[in-house]
Design an enzyme around this catalytic site. Structure first.
Site, PDB file in Angstrom:
ATOM      1  N   GLU A 142      38.853  50.463  40.145  1.00  0.00           N
ATOM      2  CA  GLU A 142      38.287  49.571  39.127  1.00  0.00           C
ATOM      3  C   GLU A 142      37.461  50.348  38.104  1.00  0.00           C
ATOM      4  O   GLU A 142      36.246  50.120  37.942  1.00  0.00           O
ATOM      5  CB  GLU A 142      37.471  48.454  39.776  1.00  0.00           C
ATOM      6  N   GLU A 297      44.421  44.141  45.252  1.00  0.00           N
ATOM      7  CA  GLU A 297      43.488  43.437  46.137  1.00  0.00           C
ATOM      8  C   GLU A 297      43.691  41.945  45.905  1.00  0.00           C
ATOM      9  O   GLU A 297      43.514  41.463  44.781  1.00  0.00           O
ATOM     10  CB  GLU A 297      42.033  43.821  45.819  1.00  0.00           C
TER      11      GLU A 297
END
Ligand code: GAL
Length: 644
Positions: A142, A297
């Site tokens: 991220e 995810e």
């Protein structure tokens, strides 16, 4: 397509690993992502490496037949590193340097941090790059999350000034581009140029700030490229991925995605306002490379970081996973394997609970794996409608929203939600994308004019395309300075009109818009009074001094149509517009998503209430082999995959 899970072997006793791996296989999972936060374990001291635990973890997972996605651990530098090299720590917009403790505390532009990152990534890639079980890589984690996309340290100040030097060549070119004569901002040395976090009266020059935002994004992207080059060299043939967190809009995701083979995103639907916003993000991520993506995810149950952390009812994880696939996800990995006993995320659920019992999420992942094994996986059909967006427009409008509540993303969301609710599939593309193959495109507040793109749009419309444009089109140049001509610059011939007057609207005093033969609609936020030259008004202003003037126009151009809305596109306004432009647009029942697949359609009931959806013709349910229905019953959170 494959399912998988994110796993942290370092969080669990070693004697859990083999049975964990076996339970993953029992669920039908194929991928396991590991390693992305374990730098301190891999390199406990500057000259000490410990690979034993990771060797064993990889062997154990591989022995169970799992394919490994190995993460580079650069989101979490070890404490010895930040203690000995505090200059690598990021400085926030408040001027304060971050401390060690959480994650994403390093400045990715800092040359020393890059050198240290190159070290650990090369070590990892050399050790495991050719391992047969290592199937793919995740670069960092991220990038840009936790507001880390912009840093204001001294290193960044110098790097920004240097970048400007390369971009403009001379200070006089920069001064002209930025309109530096305003408020005596003319620079006579590169070192005089401030960072936008430096305190000033009256705000910074918007041209400077937009350039800073571009520079900051480019720095994050080049950091990703740096890692990609190392991994390509040491691990040929393994796809490189990186995972995006929605909401981190400091990085131009189109640019980041260009650095990897496949882009991935982290899908926590409870972090979104509604299921349509999740659909938008899927379509955005699919549009980044215009190819299938991964969900690295996927929320497996309740999470820990929203204001309310609500329950996840039965059927929800399966429905989310189907939504992922139908929007173009080729792999979906659940986050995380087991609810954690340590650290910041102890209230986050996993496929196993803290006592290693299988959770409801595990059961639903297993069901999906079985269904896709038996019936194949839903594959998204090509879309005919494009939403054109740009990070430069987003950043420029964030800098100067002008109207109270103006939000570029909310505008994108409103248009996408309205199309989704009308059963129209959308690709979210970068402005400037090739539009052949699309029948309709919506340019979302394309504020920064681009004459080359304008010429391309004219050709595409002339050949039969329908272009819809919202307010705030082509009012500024790429340097974020207002153009000295009528809006929308370069596009007045295409739309057959120009903007005679524009204004933000007082939230308490919206105007009205009336389509021919329709009731009037409240028109908040923004108003442009249009002056048609060749276009026909299809809606007019009311409720103001502009009553009777054109609010929305349509202009035939070659074989196509150019529609300009001077009114803010609310859902009510768009519900009037789509049926006039898209014959197949029909409002679906609330909370029903209808997604076009290569072999039919997928219906998802995003509510917990059962519903029957009328359908034309008769359909076969691919999952249950039920036949001959023209009304489709969907239980709460039900999914039906229909083929003709
Ligand atoms: C993601 C992140 C994971 C974990 C997860 C919790 O944003 O990549 O490491 O923190 O959120 O939901």
């Amino acid at each position: 397509m494959a399912l998988g899970v994110c796993y942290y072997p370092e969080h669990w006793p070693e004697d859990f690993w083999a049975s964990d791996a076996q339970k993953m296989r029992d669920a039908g999972l194929e991928y396991v992502r590991i390693g992305e936060f374990a730098w301190a374990l891999m390199q406990p001291a500057p000259d000490i490496y410990d690979w034993e635990w990771l060797d064993l973890a990889i062997e154990t997972l591989a022995a169970a037949g799992l394919k490994i996605v190995l993460g580079t651990p650069t989101a979490t530098p070890p404490a010895w590193l930040t203690a000995s090299e505090p200059a690598v720590l990021r400085v926030g917009p408040d001027g304060r340097r971050l401390a060690h403790g959480g994650r994403r505390q390093a400045c990715l532009v800092n040359e020393r941090y890059r050198e240290l990152s190159r070290g650990i990534v090369s070590d990892l890639a050399r050790r495991y790059g050719l391992h047969p079980a290592v199937a793919a890589w995740q670069i960092d984690n991220e990038i840009g999350n936790h507001g880390s996309g912009r840093c204001y340290c001294d290193h960044c100040r110098a790097a920004f000034q240097h970048w400007l030097q390369a971009r403009y060549g001379s200070l006089s070119a920069l001064n002209t581009a930025w309109g530096a004569t305003f408020w005596s901002q003319t620079y006579s040395a590169w070192v005089q140029i401030p960072l936008p976090a430096d305190p000033v009266g009256g705000g910074h020059n918007p041209s400077l700030v937009l350039d800073y935002r571009r520079w900051a994004s480019a720095g994050q992207v080049s950091y990703c490229r740096m890692q990609a080059e190392i991994l390509q060299a040491h691990s040929p043939g393994r796809p490189l991925l990186t995972n995006i967190a929605p909401g981190d809009d400091e990085i131009n995701w189109f640019d980041l995605a260009a650095e990897v083979d496949t882009i991935a995103w982290d899908n926590y639907p409870h972090g979104f306002p509604d299921w349509q916003a999740v659909a938008l993000f899927h379509d955005h991520v699919r549009g980044l490379k215009q190819k299938p993506f991964w969900v690295m995810e996927q929320q497996p149950g309740p999470i820990n970081w929203t204001p309310t952390n609500p329950p996840v009812p039965p059927g929800q994880v399966r429905a989310w996973t189907y939504q992922d696939a139908a929007h173009g996800a080729e792999s979906v990995l659940y986050f995380r394997w087991r609810a954690c006993w340590l650290g910041q995320e102890q209230y986050h659920s996993g496929l196993l609970d803290q006592a290693s019992r299988l959770s409801r999420g595990y059961g639903e992942a297993q069901t999906v794996a079985q269904e896709w094994h038996a019936h194949g996986q839903p594959v998204a059909a090509p879309r005919k409608v494009a939403l054109l967006i740009s990070y430069d427009d987003l950043w420029a409008q964030q800098l100067d929203p002008h109207a109270q509540g103006w939000s570029y993303w909310r505008l994108v969301q409103t248009i996408h939600r309205s199309l989704t609710n009308h059963g129209i599939g959308v690709d979210v593309l970068r402005r400037g994308a090739d539009l052949s193959g699309y029948s309709l495109a919506v340019a979302v507040a394309p504020m920064l004019a681009d004459p080359i793109e304008a010429a391309g749009w004219m050709d595409w419309v002339a050949a039969g395309g329908t272009l819809v444009c919202t307010p705030r089109a082509a009012t500024k140049g790429q340097d974020n300075r207002t153009v000295g001509e009528a809006f929308p610059a370069d596009l007045t011939d295409l739309f057959g009109m120009d903007v005679a007057e524009w204004t933000a609207l007082d939230p308490a005093r919206p105007w009205e818009v009336t389509f021919t033969n329709s009731a009037s609609i409240t028109a908040p936020m923004w108003a442009e009074v249009l002056h048609p030259t060749l276009a026909n008004p299809i809606a007019r202003w009311g409720g103001s001094y502009a009553a009777g003037e054109a609010a929305i126009t349509a202009c035939t151009y070659g074989k196509g149509l150019a529609v300009y809305s001077g009114a803010y596109p609310t859902e009510a306004l768009l519900a009037e517009l789509w049926p006039r432009l898209l014959p197949s647009a029909a409002l679906l029942p609330a909370n029903i998503e209808r997604i076009e697949l290569t072999d039919g359609i997928l219906l998802i009931n995003h509510s917990e209430e059962a519903i029957s959806v009328p359908l034309p013709g008769s359909w076969r349910d691919r999952l249950s082999n039920e036949t001959g229905t023209n009304s489709c019953y969907l239980p709460g959170l039900g999914v039906r995959w229909l083929t003709q």
